[in-house]
Design a protein around this motif. Structure first.
Motif, PDB file in Angstrom:
ATOM      1  N   LEU A  27     -57.340  -0.602  -9.937  1.00 38.43           N
ATOM      2  CA  LEU A  27     -57.794  -1.261  -8.712  1.00 38.43           C
ATOM      3  C   LEU A  27     -57.792  -2.779  -8.793  1.00 38.43           C
ATOM      4  O   LEU A  27     -57.678  -3.459  -7.769  1.00 38.43           O
ATOM      5  CB  LEU A  27     -59.198  -0.777  -8.357  1.00 38.43           C
ATOM      6  N   HIS A  51     -59.158  -5.069  -3.599  1.00 36.30           N
ATOM      7  CA  HIS A  51     -58.595  -4.208  -4.624  1.00 36.30           C
ATOM      8  C   HIS A  51     -57.101  -3.979  -4.381  1.00 36.30           C
ATOM      9  O   HIS A  51     -56.559  -4.316  -3.335  1.00 36.30           O
ATOM     10  CB  HIS A  51     -59.334  -2.879  -4.670  1.00 36.30           C
ATOM     11  N   TYR A  60     -53.641  -1.825  -3.817  1.00 32.80           N
ATOM     12  CA  TYR A  60     -53.129  -0.618  -3.166  1.00 32.80           C
ATOM     13  C   TYR A  60     -51.822  -0.257  -3.866  1.00 32.80           C
ATOM     14  O   TYR A  60     -50.905  -1.083  -3.948  1.00 32.80           O
ATOM     15  CB  TYR A  60     -52.855  -0.860  -1.682  1.00 32.80           C
ATOM     16  N   ASP A  61     -51.746   0.954  -4.406  1.00 37.27           N
ATOM     17  CA  ASP A  61     -50.520   1.418  -5.052  1.00 37.27           C
ATOM     18  C   ASP A  61     -49.608   2.001  -3.979  1.00 37.27           C
ATOM     19  O   ASP A  61     -49.864   3.083  -3.444  1.00 37.27           O
ATOM     20  CB  ASP A  61     -50.845   2.468  -6.111  1.00 37.27           C
ATOM     21  N   ILE A  62     -48.550   1.273  -3.630  1.00 39.81           N
ATOM     22  CA  ILE A  62     -47.643   1.705  -2.552  1.00 39.81           C
ATOM     23  C   ILE A  62     -46.341   2.262  -3.120  1.00 39.81           C
ATOM     24  O   ILE A  62     -45.343   2.387  -2.399  1.00 39.81           O
ATOM     25  CB  ILE A  62     -47.364   0.547  -1.567  1.00 39.81           C
ATOM     26  N   LYS A  94     -47.434  -2.565  -6.249  1.00 40.40           N
ATOM     27  CA  LYS A  94     -48.823  -2.646  -5.790  1.00 40.40           C
ATOM     28  C   LYS A  94     -49.009  -3.860  -4.895  1.00 40.40           C
ATOM     29  O   LYS A  94     -48.247  -4.834  -4.969  1.00 40.40           O
ATOM     30  CB  LYS A  94     -49.796  -2.692  -6.969  1.00 40.40           C
ATOM     31  N   ASN A 119     -54.576  -7.004  -0.010  1.00 34.35           N
ATOM     32  CA  ASN A 119     -54.735  -7.408   1.385  1.00 34.35           C
ATOM     33  C   ASN A 119     -55.648  -8.624   1.426  1.00 34.35           C
ATOM     34  O   ASN A 119     -56.840  -8.526   1.129  1.00 34.35           O
ATOM     35  CB  ASN A 119     -55.342  -6.249   2.193  1.00 34.35           C
ATOM     36  N   PHE A 178     -51.388   1.663   5.292  1.00 33.15           N
ATOM     37  CA  PHE A 178     -51.876   2.133   4.003  1.00 33.15           C
ATOM     38  C   PHE A 178     -52.795   1.093   3.357  1.00 33.15           C
ATOM     39  O   PHE A 178     -53.780   1.449   2.704  1.00 33.15           O
ATOM     40  CB  PHE A 178     -50.680   2.435   3.079  1.00 33.15           C
ATOM     41  N   CYS A 179     -52.484  -0.174   3.558  1.00 32.96           N
ATOM     42  CA  CYS A 179     -53.274  -1.262   2.961  1.00 32.96           C
ATOM     43  C   CYS A 179     -54.403  -1.723   3.884  1.00 32.96           C
ATOM     44  O   CYS A 179     -55.018  -2.772   3.625  1.00 32.96           O
ATOM     45  CB  CYS A 179     -52.368  -2.443   2.619  1.00 32.96           C
ATOM     46  N   GLU A 180     -54.660  -0.956   4.946  1.00 31.21           N
ATOM     47  CA  GLU A 180     -55.776  -1.217   5.868  1.00 31.21           C
ATOM     48  C   GLU A 180     -55.694  -2.622   6.481  1.00 31.21           C
ATOM     49  O   GLU A 180     -56.706  -3.307   6.651  1.00 31.21           O
ATOM     50  CB  GLU A 180     -57.110  -1.047   5.131  1.00 31.21           C
TER      51      GLU A 180
END
Length: 601
Positions: free
Chosen positions: A289, A302, A304-306, A329, A332, A389-391
């Protein structure tokens, strides 16, 4: 020069109080500044407790007045005088004693002083090497004195806390056996045992475990430790740690103990309330994270594993990374979509310092449009899928790194911290504690071509992982824990191995043979044969903790006589050469570079 014969200080300069008005006091200290107003001379007198204003006039003491005409900054003086209240218009609200002054009737000049190379005051703008060369003058500055006084108070609170809970302070040896497994030892030649050497302790680890075998059950020590390693702002060749060990307890006990100790120290020393229990995060989650085993969680942001979103992409940069075991990764950065292009280019250069080959970005503009240099490779639908996905919301900035897992962890982790600073997300006055638990037991050393202990080889593996010790060491996690404060490892420890057969298995896993283990650690292994109790421990870097508590940038500011980053004492000029006679007594011969070259030819 005069002396103090017959004069006994009434109190410190900064301890003169309102109810002392009308009293005759004897004070002593250093002249901070002198102001000559003709018939009146004012001197601010300083000692470690603070400042007080002295007043000299011929009508109160003619001899003292004439002496005051000649004194200069940093002269050491003693005075006798009557305390009086200052007039309303002359009160100094910036001094603790600013409502009072001392009218001097007698003064003795105890010693003269040369003009110092820098002002003895807070916030002095002078090269640190000069400060270290004249450390005894640097330590006169109020902020440096406050640092060391606070360090004393912190240590005192820790001692009292542990004493109240049945811990015994026991000293362990400074001259020990060299067991090179980790940082380099400082070696000390033995005069009476030619050709043999002691080592200065990197920690009291083995001896505190032996104290548990000895039945003392609860031990602590404010221990001096030594490591011959490359230095940084928070490293010194010699340092102090609060070391402790307990028997017959579990991990929850020692974490709870330390939390309560921190709560008490922060309250009694800084008047800061620390909330306990500290949250715990596993090493795996911390790395996944935040890219760090000591994450600064004063702000979130944190990773984000994309990776899974991009496995089917035709974009070669991402595909090549993923096909070769890498990851992709993102973070944001809320509200930073308006970042100028020149700053984005600067961020590409920034992550390059940490091994990243590039940086992609997606700006979600307030009007719903995108600012992204990879849209043409991925398509707008995929870019917006990444955003969901990353909000991401309107106004947010997504920053993406694709590389090997270690590179992504370090580069994106450093980028996260940099963006936290730029976005003012880090409260400098906040103290954010976390426990990082369940560390990997081993890490593979490319240099040594073998597994080495992540902490040290006396750390106990998790019970469920013992089966993998000799077959899959990378699967083994340890009963280890680090206390992290504001992104800095402040302390760490573990449950210890206390059974001989398990200890031998761990040695085997890291390539230490029975013979080598016996040679290095035989006295510990032998002790285990006589009934070692379950035990665990923890050590704090005291210098580092004090630095964090006082919001200092370097541990050199909280150590009385530190070394430079090249391990040199600027003041005493250590290390230095010794005489041939000393070397002969130690049976040591120095071999120069020229000597070695002659041997080759």
């Amino acid at each position: 020069m005069e002396n103090m014969a017959g004069m006994h200080r009434s109190c410190g300069c900064g301890e003169v109080k309102d109810n002392d008005s009308g009293k005759v006091l004897t004070l002593a200290g250093w002249v901070q500044r002198r102001r000559d107003h003709g018939g009146l001379i004012f001197i601010d007198l300083r000692d470690r407790t603070g400042l007080v204003q002295l007043v000299f006039s011929p009508q109160y003491g003619e001899e003292a007045f004439h002496k005051a005409e000649d004194v200069r900054n940093e002269y050491v003086v003693a005075v006798v005088g009557k305390v009086r209240e200052r007039s309303e218009e002359t009160i100094n609200p910036h001094m603790k004693t600013g409502r009072l002054e001392v009218v001097v009737s007698e003064m003795r000049v105890l010693n003269k002083a040369k003009t110092p190379p820098f002002y003895i005051e807070d916030g002095v703008d002078v090269d640190e090497n000069v400060r270290l060369r004249y450390r005894y003058l640097d330590l006169r500055r109020p902020e440096m004195q406050r640092n060391l006084i606070m360090r004393h108070k912190i240590t005192h609170e820790m001692r009292e806390f542990l004493d109240e809970r049945g811990f015994l302070e026991i000293e362990t040896p400074m001259l020990t056996k060299s067991t090179p497994e980790g940082a380099r030892d400082y070696l000390v030649p033995s005069r009476v045992n030619p050709g043999k050497f002691y080592a200065l302790p990197q920690s009291p680890q083995l001896f505190k475990q032996l104290l548990m075998v000895s039945g003392f059950e609860r031990y602590f020590q404010v221990a001096r430790c030594f490591r011959d390693e490359d230095l940084r702002a928070d490293r010194q060749p010699e340092f102090t740690q609060l070391d402790m060990e307990v028997s017959f307890e579990d991990q929850d006990f020692i974490l709870d103990l330390v939390e309560h100790m921190m709560q008490r120290v922060f309250k009694n020393v800084l008047d800061v309330d620390i909330q306990i229990p500290f949250q715990r995060i596993t090493w795996t989650d911390a790395m996944n994270l935040y890219g760090s085993d000591k994450p600064d969680l004063r702000f979130d942001m944190h990773f984000y594993d994309i990776s899974d979103l991009l496995r089917d992409t035709g974009f070669k940069v991402f595909r090549n990374v993923l096909d070769n075991g890498g990851v992709v990764k993102a973070i944001n950065v809320k509200g930073d979509a308006k970042i100028p292009r020149r700053e984005l280019d600067g961020l590409v250069e920034y992550v390059g310092h940490y091994g990243a080959k590039g940086l992609a970005w997606i700006g979600f503009n307030e009007d719903g449009t995108l600012k992204c240099q990879i849209t043409k490779f991925l398509g707008e639908d995929k870019i917006r899928e990444i955003g969901r996905f990353c909000e991401a919301e309107k106004g947010d900035l997504i920053l993406i790194i694709a590389d090997k897992p270690k590179v992504v962890a370090q580069a994106l982790g450093e980028l996260r911290l940099e963006m936290g600073r730029r976005m003012n997300l880090i409260d400098p006055n906040e103290f954010c504690f976390r426990w990082v638990v369940d560390f990997p037991m081993f890490e593979y050393s490319e240099e040594e071509k073998r597994y080495v202990a992540e902490h040290h080889p006396f750390t106990a593996p998790r019970d469920e992982d013992v089966q993998y010790l000799l077959t899959n060491p990378e699967k083994v996690y340890a009963k280890a824990y680090d206390m992290v404060l504001n992104g800095v490892e402040a302390g760490g420890g573990s449950l210890r191995i206390y059974q001989e057969d398990l200890q031998e298995k761990v040695f085997q896993a890291i390539g230490i043979s029975k013979e080598e283990a016996e040679e290095k650690f035989g006295f510990l292994l032998k002790a285990f044969q006589y009934g070692a109790p379950p035990h665990e421990g923890l050590a704090f870097g005291l210098d580092r903790l004090v630095m964090l508590m006082l919001h200092r940038e370097s541990i050199r500011d909280v150590i009385a006589f530190p070394k430079t980053q090249s391990a040199i004492d600027q003041m005493s000029e250590a290390p230095n050469v010794v005489t041939d006679k000393q070397l002969d007594e130690l049976h040591i011969k120095l071999v120069t570079k020229e000597d070695k070259e002659k041997e080759l030819f």
